[in-house]
Scaffold this motif. Structure first.
Motif, PDB file in Angstrom:
ATOM      1  N   TYR A  55       0.855  -1.193   0.000  1.00 11.26           N
ATOM      2  CA  TYR A  55       0.000   0.000   0.000  1.00 11.26           C
ATOM      3  C   TYR A  55       0.887   1.237   0.000  1.00 11.26           C
ATOM      4  CZ  TYR A  55      -3.462   3.455   1.402  1.00 11.26           C
ATOM      5  OH  TYR A  55      -4.269   4.558   1.447  1.00 11.26           O
ATOM      6  N   LEU A  56       0.579   2.185  -0.893  1.00 15.56           N
ATOM      7  CA  LEU A  56       1.410   3.376  -1.066  1.00 15.56           C
ATOM      8  C   LEU A  56       0.703   4.672  -0.681  1.00 15.56           C
ATOM      9  CD1 LEU A  56       3.016   2.462  -4.530  1.00 15.56           C
ATOM     10  CD2 LEU A  56       3.973   2.074  -2.240  1.00 15.56           C
ATOM     11  N   GLY A  57      -0.530   4.596  -0.213  1.00 18.62           N
ATOM     12  CA  GLY A  57      -1.255   5.804   0.173  1.00 18.62           C
ATOM     13  C   GLY A  57      -2.206   6.275  -0.913  1.00 18.62           C
ATOM     14  N   LEU A  58      -2.668   7.531  -0.790  1.00 19.16           N
ATOM     15  CA  LEU A  58      -3.601   8.116  -1.751  1.00 19.16           C
ATOM     16  C   LEU A  58      -2.855   8.905  -2.820  1.00 19.16           C
ATOM     17  CD1 LEU A  58      -6.340   9.472   0.701  1.00 19.16           C
ATOM     18  CD2 LEU A  58      -6.346   7.305  -0.551  1.00 19.16           C
ATOM     19  N   ASP A  59      -3.387   8.868  -4.054  1.00 18.78           N
ATOM     20  CA  ASP A  59      -2.797   9.686  -5.110  1.00 18.78           C
ATOM     21  C   ASP A  59      -3.469  11.052  -5.143  1.00 18.78           C
ATOM     22  OD1 ASP A  59      -5.243   9.345  -6.381  1.00 18.78           O
ATOM     23  OD2 ASP A  59      -4.443   8.256  -8.106  1.00 18.78           O
ATOM     24  N   PHE A  66      -1.384   1.247  -4.908  1.00 16.67           N
ATOM     25  CA  PHE A  66      -0.673   0.035  -4.516  1.00 16.67           C
ATOM     26  C   PHE A  66       0.442  -0.241  -5.524  1.00 16.67           C
ATOM     27  CE2 PHE A  66      -5.199  -0.219  -3.671  1.00 16.67           C
ATOM     28  CZ  PHE A  66      -5.268  -0.547  -2.332  1.00 16.67           C
ATOM     29  N   THR A  67       1.409  -1.031  -5.131  1.00 20.53           N
ATOM     30  CA  THR A  67       2.400  -1.472  -6.098  1.00 20.53           C
ATOM     31  C   THR A  67       1.744  -2.426  -7.089  1.00 20.53           C
ATOM     32  OG1 THR A  67       3.062  -3.290  -4.626  1.00 20.53           O
ATOM     33  CG2 THR A  67       4.353  -1.252  -4.521  1.00 20.53           C
ATOM     34  N   TYR A  68       2.203  -2.380  -8.316  1.00 22.73           N
ATOM     35  CA  TYR A  68       1.710  -3.294  -9.347  1.00 22.73           C
ATOM     36  C   TYR A  68       2.479  -4.599  -9.248  1.00 22.73           C
ATOM     37  CZ  TYR A  68       0.920  -5.348 -13.958  1.00 22.73           C
ATOM     38  OH  TYR A  68       0.605  -6.201 -14.981  1.00 22.73           O
ATOM     39  N   VAL A  69       1.747  -5.713  -9.156  1.00 26.47           N
ATOM     40  CA  VAL A  69       2.378  -7.038  -9.116  1.00 26.47           C
ATOM     41  C   VAL A  69       2.368  -7.593 -10.534  1.00 26.47           C
ATOM     42  CG1 VAL A  69       2.318  -9.357  -8.133  1.00 26.47           C
ATOM     43  CG2 VAL A  69       1.543  -7.403  -6.762  1.00 26.47           C
ATOM     44  N   PRO A  70       3.528  -7.714 -11.170  1.00 28.94           N
ATOM     45  CA  PRO A  70       3.559  -8.194 -12.557  1.00 28.94           C
ATOM     46  C   PRO A  70       3.148  -9.651 -12.657  1.00 28.94           C
ATOM     47  CG  PRO A  70       5.782  -8.056 -11.675  1.00 28.94           C
ATOM     48  CD  PRO A  70       4.879  -7.447 -10.647  1.00 28.94           C
ATOM     49  N   GLY A  71       2.538  -9.993 -13.761  1.00 27.55           N
ATOM     50  CA  GLY A  71       2.121 -11.369 -13.994  1.00 27.55           C
ATOM     51  C   GLY A  71       0.789 -11.426 -14.721  1.00 27.55           C
ATOM     52  N   TRP A  72       0.132 -12.551 -14.582  1.00 30.35           N
ATOM     53  CA  TRP A  72      -1.113 -12.821 -15.301  1.00 30.35           C
ATOM     54  C   TRP A  72      -2.211 -13.157 -14.312  1.00 30.35           C
ATOM     55  CZ3 TRP A  72      -2.985 -18.154 -15.840  1.00 30.35           C
ATOM     56  CH2 TRP A  72      -4.161 -18.249 -16.608  1.00 30.35           C
ATOM     57  N   VAL A  73      -3.392 -12.529 -14.487  1.00 26.47           N
ATOM     58  CA  VAL A  73      -4.554 -12.814 -13.653  1.00 26.47           C
ATOM     59  C   VAL A  73      -5.616 -13.480 -14.523  1.00 26.47           C
ATOM     60  CG1 VAL A  73      -6.362 -11.852 -12.173  1.00 26.47           C
ATOM     61  CG2 VAL A  73      -4.084 -10.824 -12.183  1.00 26.47           C
TER      62      VAL A  73
END
Length: 246
Positions: A55-59, A66-73
């Motif tokens: 969690y990185l806070g509010l923009d 949030f941080t982006y988690v690379p991969g496939w959903v």
């Protein structure tokens, strides 16, 4: 180029609209449970659990970041191999253990994700690596999550699904990878049935919700029918699933 111009809409989750990627971050509208989710993700980071975004806070637009988690959903439920099922179970156990004995659990044993289906998991190199979409996270019993995971990863009433015995083998693999105690295995099938019932009820309640709803009426009705078919399938083959877990 400003921040808005660099937004890429993200799909995968079925409920939350307005989720976008900006560079190596994900932005989403603030939900009702946002403070709990923020504290949970910060706690997981401190505990060294890597299977979740940070969690990185509010923009600047007031959205959670949030941080982006690379991969496939995965966009839909499908068949998984033994290793993928085992990895999912181990990931869930690691998540639960990272929350155990924290103030976040309240009077419950752990914090549950409450929606750990494949559509809320990021795959990396073909293997489950991280959970996303913690909107429904709350204190609970581990079997709530494990029952839902057993259903959505292993059990299916679909015409193209493997036979019940093969599905039961996957439920056993999941329980073993999670580390479910033998004394608890007899409760897992009941936990699957309970989550299927609760899913049908949740979607039924959406029919009387004010607009805009999370889905159209026909889609809601289809999900109610699907949940009930899944429950009937599990109940019909209860003995097969129970035997595999002994």
């Amino acid at each position: 180029m400003n921040e808005m111009e660099g937004e890429v809409p993200l799909s995968g989750g079925r409920i939350t609209p307005g989720v976008v990627r900006v560079g190596d971050t994900v932005r989403r509208p603030v939900a009702a449970g946002a403070p709990f989710v923020a504290e949970l993700l910060q706690h997981l980071q401190k505990r060294g659990f890597t299977g979740a975004p940070r969690y990185l806070g509010l923009d600047s637009a007031g959205r959670d970041t949030f941080t982006y988690v690379p991969g496939w959903v995965p966009a839909r439920f499908q068949q998984w191999n033994d290793d993928q099922v085992a990895d999912a179970g181990a990931l869930l156990r690691s998540f639960h253990e990272a929350t155990r004995s924290s103030r976040l659990t309240g009077a419950s044993p752990v914090v549950c994700h409450h929606d750990p289906g494949p559509n809320n998991v990021v795959f990396q190199q073909g293997r489950p690596a991280a959970f996303i979409d913690f909107d429904t996270a709350a204190p609970g019993d581990p079997l709530e999550d494990l029952g839902y995971m057993a259903w959505t990863w292993c059990v299916s009433s679909g015409a193209q699904a493997p036979p019940p015995r093969a599905q039961a083998d996957h439920v056993r693999i999941l329980a073993r990878a999670y580390g479910l105690e033998n004394s608890e295995r007899g409760n897992l099938v009941e936990a699957v049935l309970d989550r299927q019932n609760r899913n049908a009820l949740w979607w039924q309640q959406q029919l009387s919700s004010p607009e805009p709803r999370v889905a159209g009426r026909e889609q809601i009705l289809a999900r109610i029918d699907w949940s009930r078919r899944e429950h009937d399938h599990t109940a019909k083959h209860r003995a097969v699933f129970t035997k595999a877990l002994r």
